[in-house]
Every structure is written in structure tokens, then in C-alpha cells.
Design a protein around this motif. Structure first.
Motif, short mmCIF file in Angstrom:
data_model
loop_
_atom_site.label_atom_id
_atom_site.label_comp_id
_atom_site.label_asym_id
_atom_site.label_seq_id
_atom_site.Cartn_x
_atom_site.Cartn_y
_atom_site.Cartn_z
N LEU A 245 0.80 -1.23 0.00
CA LEU A 245 0.00 0.00 0.00
C LEU A 245 0.83 1.27 0.00
CD1 LEU A 245 -2.70 -1.12 2.58
CD2 LEU A 245 -2.82 -1.20 0.09
N GLY A 246 2.15 1.17 0.16
CA GLY A 246 2.96 2.38 0.17
C GLY A 246 4.20 2.19 1.02
N THR A 247 4.79 3.31 1.40
CA THR A 247 6.01 3.30 2.19
C THR A 247 5.68 3.40 3.67
OG1 THR A 247 6.27 5.71 2.17
CG2 THR A 247 7.18 4.49 0.29
N ALA A 248 6.73 3.31 4.49
CA ALA A 248 6.54 3.47 5.94
C ALA A 248 6.00 4.86 6.27
CB ALA A 248 7.86 3.21 6.67
N ASP A 249 6.42 5.86 5.52
CA ASP A 249 5.90 7.21 5.75
C ASP A 249 4.41 7.29 5.41
OD1 ASP A 249 8.29 8.24 6.67
OD2 ASP A 249 8.97 8.82 4.67
N ASP A 250 3.98 6.53 4.40
CA ASP A 250 2.56 6.47 4.09
C ASP A 250 1.76 5.87 5.24
OD1 ASP A 250 2.87 7.56 1.51
OD2 ASP A 250 3.37 5.60 0.68
N LEU A 251 2.35 4.90 5.90
CA LEU A 251 1.67 4.27 7.04
C LEU A 251 1.45 5.26 8.18
CD1 LEU A 251 0.55 1.81 8.54
CD2 LEU A 251 2.90 1.16 9.11
N LEU A 252 2.38 6.20 8.33
CA LEU A 252 2.27 7.18 9.43
C LEU A 252 1.00 8.01 9.32
CD1 LEU A 252 5.97 8.47 9.63
CD2 LEU A 252 4.85 6.78 11.10
N THR A 253 0.51 8.22 8.10
CA THR A 253 -0.66 9.07 7.91
C THR A 253 -1.83 8.32 7.27
OG1 THR A 253 0.23 9.80 5.77
CG2 THR A 253 0.75 11.15 7.70
N HIS A 254 -1.74 7.02 7.20
CA HIS A 254 -2.75 6.24 6.49
C HIS A 254 -4.04 6.18 7.29
CE1 HIS A 254 -4.42 3.21 3.83
NE2 HIS A 254 -3.38 3.37 3.04
N LYS A 255 -5.16 6.20 6.57
CA LYS A 255 -6.47 6.15 7.22
C LYS A 255 -6.80 4.77 7.77
CE LYS A 255 -8.30 9.85 4.32
NZ LYS A 255 -9.32 10.23 3.31
N MET A 256 -5.98 3.78 7.47
CA MET A 256 -6.21 2.43 7.97
C MET A 256 -5.76 2.28 9.43
SD MET A 256 -4.48 -1.14 6.73
CE MET A 256 -5.24 -1.20 5.12
N THR A 257 -4.84 3.10 9.88
CA THR A 257 -4.22 2.87 11.18
C THR A 257 -5.20 2.79 12.35
OG1 THR A 257 -3.71 5.24 11.30
CG2 THR A 257 -1.96 3.78 10.53
N PRO A 258 -6.33 3.52 12.36
CA PRO A 258 -7.24 3.34 13.50
C PRO A 258 -7.83 1.95 13.61
CG PRO A 258 -7.71 5.40 12.34
CD PRO A 258 -6.78 4.61 11.48
N TYR A 259 -7.73 1.16 12.53
CA TYR A 259 -8.31 -0.18 12.52
C TYR A 259 -7.26 -1.27 12.70
CZ TYR A 259 -12.19 2.49 10.69
OH TYR A 259 -13.19 3.43 10.55
N VAL A 260 -6.02 -0.86 12.89
CA VAL A 260 -4.90 -1.80 12.99
C VAL A 260 -4.56 -2.03 14.45
CG1 VAL A 260 -2.47 -2.19 12.44
CG2 VAL A 260 -4.00 -1.18 10.72
N ASP A 261 -4.47 -3.30 14.84
CA ASP A 261 -4.10 -3.63 16.22
C ASP A 261 -2.59 -3.62 16.43
OD1 ASP A 261 -6.75 -4.33 17.39
OD2 ASP A 261 -6.73 -5.80 15.78
N ARG A 262 -1.86 -4.04 15.42
CA ARG A 262 -0.42 -4.18 15.60
C ARG A 262 0.30 -4.00 14.27
NH1 ARG A 262 2.51 -7.32 19.71
NH2 ARG A 262 0.45 -7.89 20.49
N ILE A 263 1.44 -3.36 14.32
CA ILE A 263 2.32 -3.23 13.16
C ILE A 263 3.48 -4.20 13.35
CG2 ILE A 263 3.84 -1.67 11.86
CD1 ILE A 263 2.09 0.64 12.98
N VAL A 264 3.72 -5.03 12.36
CA VAL A 264 4.73 -6.08 12.48
C VAL A 264 5.84 -5.81 11.47
CG1 VAL A 264 5.18 -8.55 12.29
CG2 VAL A 264 3.00 -7.75 13.22
N LEU A 265 7.06 -5.73 11.98
CA LEU A 265 8.23 -5.55 11.12
C LEU A 265 8.71 -6.93 10.66
CD1 LEU A 265 10.32 -2.83 13.00
CD2 LEU A 265 8.47 -2.54 11.35
N ALA A 266 8.68 -7.16 9.36
CA ALA A 266 9.16 -8.41 8.78
C ALA A 266 10.41 -8.09 7.96
CB ALA A 266 8.09 -9.05 7.91
N ILE A 267 11.45 -7.68 8.68
CA ILE A 267 12.67 -7.17 8.04
C ILE A 267 13.79 -8.19 8.20
CG2 ILE A 267 14.29 -5.24 7.98
CD1 ILE A 267 11.46 -4.48 7.29
N ASP A 268 14.65 -8.25 7.20
CA ASP A 268 15.83 -9.10 7.30
C ASP A 268 16.64 -8.71 8.54
OD1 ASP A 268 18.30 -10.36 7.00
OD2 ASP A 268 18.16 -10.34 4.82
N PRO A 269 16.94 -9.64 9.44
CA PRO A 269 17.63 -9.29 10.69
C PRO A 269 19.03 -8.72 10.49
CG PRO A 269 17.53 -11.68 10.40
CD PRO A 269 16.64 -11.07 9.35
N LYS A 270 19.60 -8.93 9.32
CA LYS A 270 20.94 -8.37 9.08
C LYS A 270 20.89 -6.87 8.80
CE LYS A 270 22.76 -12.72 7.21
NZ LYS A 270 21.50 -13.46 7.35
N ALA A 271 19.71 -6.36 8.47
CA ALA A 271 19.57 -4.93 8.16
C ALA A 271 19.32 -4.16 9.45
CB ALA A 271 18.44 -4.72 7.15
#
Length: 524
Positions: A245-271
Motif C-alpha cells: 500500500l505504500g512506504t513506511a511514511d505512508d503508514l504514518l498518515t494512512h487512514k487504515m491505522t485506526p483499525y490496525v491492532d499491531r504493526i509487524v516488522l518483517a525485516i531481514d535481521p541483518k539490516a
């Protein structure tokens, strides 16, 4: 227009979800507690996890208050039954009844209500069997009856009112089981409607995200609403049908966030730098942010999803009071730590004398380790190595038949007696009796610093380190020889941090000695 802007514009233009509500829909939302999602064409573009029922934070908070309502009704019911039985047994006005007749009923009722809450009988965990829940409630009532009868016998002696207490216990058991059957039915209907299914978004269009989504599609106890990734040029438009749906900055202002219980980082642990950057940026959101330990197979993926989906009734017990929990844990550490220090002082004196007679050098070994929130603390141990071979940074971890370990050192390491001086760290507040074991600063696994092998390593520092812990009683103790060893210990430590409670701590302390003595093959 950039690809991120195009995707976001397309998402916001779709009127089939809360992100695209027009003015009339917003008015309808304000007048209703539940928004029914229409089955429009846009629903398909949103992915396979689109909820049938959308609930915002205010509506979810109302559900989380359910446990308080359940408990309040239990209190009223138990109080009513107790007053009725006490009045019958007193054969007169309660205000004029002797304390010996009232106190047994009162202590029994307080015991039952206290255990119902402290043992988590209002959490209604996903997958919990109703019969087992009712059996546990019956056991709690039995404990309250024992307290009542023991108190009554001590106060009344031969004139104890056994029949009255048994009738009281039976009525309380019937009442509470009837109420808790109702609570369980309400929660089951909420879950069946999907109103309690957690909604999450993933940050990172990675192979870890793909594995999590595939497993979530099989389970259907978790809604993955979307994916956000800063590297859109290399990201697909969707993963297993879940849209990017977009970048991490888009998530900061996205209208979906009031309906989200948790944000999960699925990032390579080496990064590591990327994980730190994203965590810092997303911390401004009110949504809880979690890191997923890198799953290596389907079993680890299922474990990660279990932690995300098994939240009890969407935290129906209400938010945990971190200050109160920390205070209770500190009180536990001071009380039990001082008691243990006094009781074990003869043992510590004998170990100190044996070390002094066995080899030259100091009795104690001090090592700088990570404490709470990356604080550097000095941890005390009995010296188990030769003075000239002391390794303050644990750059070389101990192995079987290590020539650096003294004769007495082998014994005290095998029995974990070398850890007893850490009671001083507990009393001073640098450590706790139970928590993730403190690792030496710069400790290496092979030739790589252990902290660099797993991205979530630092999350084990969100609580004070402990003399024993969940990882220690589950076989993860001693040296860490491979990246898999580090990953498993970090996973166990995170599990403890997320589930810490007084009763879990008591259980860990109770099984520590049998577990340590029963594992003779462990290198410590």
C-alpha cells in the motif's frame, strides 16, 4: 506521480473500506458502532484478509472493557451469595453476629475473587476449552472453601459450621460456573463474527512476510490488511494477494491505522540500521509495533503467528499497568532476594572458602553485562576460572573440559552455585530474580558478536535481566555456539517479556533447581 503516490491514491479512492469513507459514510460510522464492509469489487483488490466487520480504536476499547464488566458481575454475585449464607448461618442480624461466624465466609469470598483475577480467568484466551475453564473456576472455589473452613475451625473449634460452609461453596460454584458459561458464550460469538480477530499490517515486502501470510491464510485467525515497504521500486504490487500500500511514511498518515491492532516488522535481521530507523519512525504511532524473529521453517512461522493471534480477547483484561507490574516485581525481588541471601549465606561462605583454597586469585569475578534498556551493569559471580584466564568479554565461550576452569569451578558451574553472588545485583535493583540472562557486552558466537545475529536481540533488554529465566528452564542456557542457538534464546526471552507475571515468575523459580540438576550434560 511516483509509484507510491499512485498506489496510495488508488487505495484512498476505493470507497469499499474505512480508508475511503465519504462524508455520508463517516456520518453513518459516527451513528453506528460497527461498519459492515460491502462486498464491492474493491474488496478483491484489498486482499484475502479484508474483515467483514471494521472496528476502530474506540469500539475495540469498548470490547476490552468487557473483562471489567464480567468481573464486576462476579463480585456482585459472590458477595450476594456470601451475605445470604452468612445471614442464614448467623440466625440473626449480620451487624450483631460474632466475628468468628462472619470472617470465614469473608476470607473465602476474597480468596475466590482474588484468584479469579490473578490466575487470568477473565482473559478467555483464543482456543480455550470451556470445560477446562469451568473446571479451573471450580478449583478456585474449592480453594476458597478450604480457606473458609480452615479459618472457621481455627476460630470456632468443635462448634465449626461445616455444613454452612459447604452449602456456601456449592452455591458459589454453581453461580460462578453459570456466569462463566455465559461469558464464554459471549466471547465465542464475538470471535465467530470476526470482531476479535486481530488486524495487522506488515512493514517489509520480504520473504519473511510471504511466509507469514501463507501461514495466516491457512489459519484464518489473523487479518493481514496490507504491506508497507520503503523500497517500492523492488517490491511487488502484492504478496499472496495482500497489497503493498505504500512506504513506511505512508503508514504514518494512512487512514487504515485506526483499525490496525499491531504493526509487524518483517525485516531481514541483518539490516540492523533499517530496523532501528523503522522502529524509531513508527514509534510515533499509537499502534503497537512488534519485531518478528526471523522464521527458518514452518514451525517457527507458526510460533510467530501464535504470539500475534493469541491475544486474550483482544486484550479484554485491559491495558497492563507497567508501573504497577514493575513495582510488584521489585517487591518480589527484595522480599525473596533478601530471604534467599540469608538462607544461603552458609553455602556462599563454604563456596568462597573452597575457591580460596583451590587456586590463587580473588573469590569473586566481576563482568560488565547488559542490563535493562542497554544499561551497563557489573554482574557478580564466584570465580570459576584461573585468574590468568579470566575472560571479561566472553570472547571465548566455555566448552566441555575447558582448561581455564578450576576444579572447584567445574563443580560450582555445574550446580550454578557460581551465580549466587548475583543476589547482590538483585537486591540493589540491577537485576531481577527472573528475567533474560544477562550476556557479557561484546559476547561472541563463533567470530560474530551475538547481538548482530538476530535483529530482535535488543528486545530482551526491555526488562531487567534475571538470575534464572524462561530460556534457562527451557534448555537454553550456557554458551551460544551457533546463530540458531542465539535465535532460540532470543525467541524464548521475548516470549517471557511479553507474558511476564507473578505466577509465571513463581513457576520458573520453582522448577529452576530441578531443571538445572536434571541436565547434567549442559555446559555452564
Amino acid at each position: 506521480m511516483t509509484e507510491a503516490a499512485t498506489r496510495r491514491q488508488s487505495f484512498d479512492a476505493d470507497p469499499s473500506g474505512p480508508e475511503g469513507l465519504n462524508a455520508s459514510a463517516l456520518q453513518a460510522l459516527a451513528a453506528s458502532t460497527v461498519v459492515e464492509a460491502p462486498q464491492a469489487e474493491g474488496a478483491a483488490r484489498r486482499g484475502p484478509f479484508r474483515p467483514d466487520v471494521w472496528r476502530n480504536a474506540r469500539q475495540r476499547h469498548a470490547s476490552r472493557l468487557a473483562a471489567h464488566y464480567f468481573r464486576s458481575l462476579d463480585v456482585l454475585a459472590v458477595t450476594g451469595v456470601t451475605l445470604l449464607c452468612a445471614w442464614t448461618a448467623a440466625s440473626g442480624p449480620l451487624l450483631h453476629a460474632p466475628m468468628s461466624q462472619i470472617l470465614p465466609f469473608a476470607l473465602g469470598a476474597v480468596t475466590i475473587l482474588g484468584l479469579l483475577r490473578s490466575l487470568g480467568r477473565y482473559r478467555f484466551v483464543r482456543g480455550q476449552q470451556t470445560l477446562l475453564h469451568l473446571a479451573s473456576v471450580a478449583g478456585i472455589v474449592a480453594a476458597g472453601a478450604i480457606v473458609a473452613m480452615a479459618t472457621g475451625w481455627a476460630l470456632q473449634g468443635a462448634g465449626a459450621q461445616w455444613a454452612a460452609w459447604l452449602v456456601w461453596a456449592g452455591l458459589v460454584m454453581i453461580t460462578l460456573n453459570a456466569l462463566h458459561m455465559g461469558w464464554s458464550d459471549i466471547v465465542a460469538r464475538w470471535r465467530a463474527s470476526g470482531a476479535l480477530t486481530p488486524n495487522i499490517v506488515l512493514v517489509g515486502a520480504t520473504r519473511h512476510a510471504e511466509a507469514l501470510i501463507r501461514e495466516a491464510l491457512k489459519r484464518r485467525d489473523l487479518n493481514v490488511l496490507g504491506i508497507f515497504d520503503d523500497r517500492l521500486a523492488r517490491s511487488p504490487r502484492a504478496i499472496e494477494g495482500v497489497p503493498v500500500l505504500g512506504t513506511a511514511d505512508d503508514l504514518l498518515t494512512h487512514k487504515m491505522t485506526p483499525y490496525v491492532d499491531r504493526i509487524v516488522l518483517a525485516i531481514d535481521p541483518k539490516a540492523e540500521a533499517r530496523v532501528r530507523d523503522l522502529t524509531a519512525r513508527l514509534r510515533t504511532l499509537p499502534n503497537e509495533v512488534s519485531l518478528v524473529v526471523e522464521p527458518k521453517d514452518e514451525a517457527e512461522t507458526r510460533t510467530a503467528l501464535n504470539r500475534l493471534a493469541a491475544a486474550p480477547l483482544a486484550d479484554v483484561q485491559g491495558p497492563v499497568d507497567d508501573d504497577r507490574r514493575a513495582f510488584n516485581k521489585r517487591l518480589q525481588d527484595i522480599t525473596l532476594g533478601l530471604t534467599a541471601t540469608v538462607l544461603l549465606s552458609p553455602v556462599m561462605a563454604a563456596v568462597a572458602l573452597a575457591i580460596r583454597m583451590d587456586s590463587p586469585g580473588p573469590i569473586f569475578f566481576r563482568q560488565r553485562r547488559h542490563g535493562f534498556n542497554h544499561e551497563e551493569i557489573v554482574v557478580w559471580k564466584f570465580r570459576s576460572m584461573k585468574q590468568e584466564s579470566a575472560d571479561a568479554t566472553a570472547s571465548r565461550q566455555v566448552t566441555h573440559d575447558d582448561d581455564r576452569v578450576t576444579r572447584i569451578g567445574k563443580f560450582i558451574r555445574k550446580t550454578s552455585l557460581d551465580e549466587l553472588p548475583q543476589l547482590l545485583n538483585v537486591i540493589t535493583g540491577e537485576m531481577s530474580l527472573v528475567g533474560p540472562r544477562p550476556h557479557a557486552i561484546g559476547m561472541k558466537t563463533g567470530h560474530i558478536e551475538s547481538a548482530r545475529l538476530v535483529a530482535e536481540y535488543a528486545h530482551r533488554h526491555r526488562i531487567k535481566p534475571g538470575m534464572t529465566g524462561w530460556a534457562a528452564v527451557n534448555g537454553s542456557r550456557g554458551p551460544l555456539h551457533t546463530a540458531q542457538d542465539v535465535r532460540r534464546r532470543v525467541q524464548l526471552d521475548i516470549d517471557y517479556v511479553e507474558n511476564q507475571s507473578f505466577w509465571l515468575d513463581m513457576w520458573i523459580m520453582a522448577v529452576t533447581l530441578p531443571v538445572l540438576l536434571g541436565d547434567r550434560a549442559a555446559v555452564r
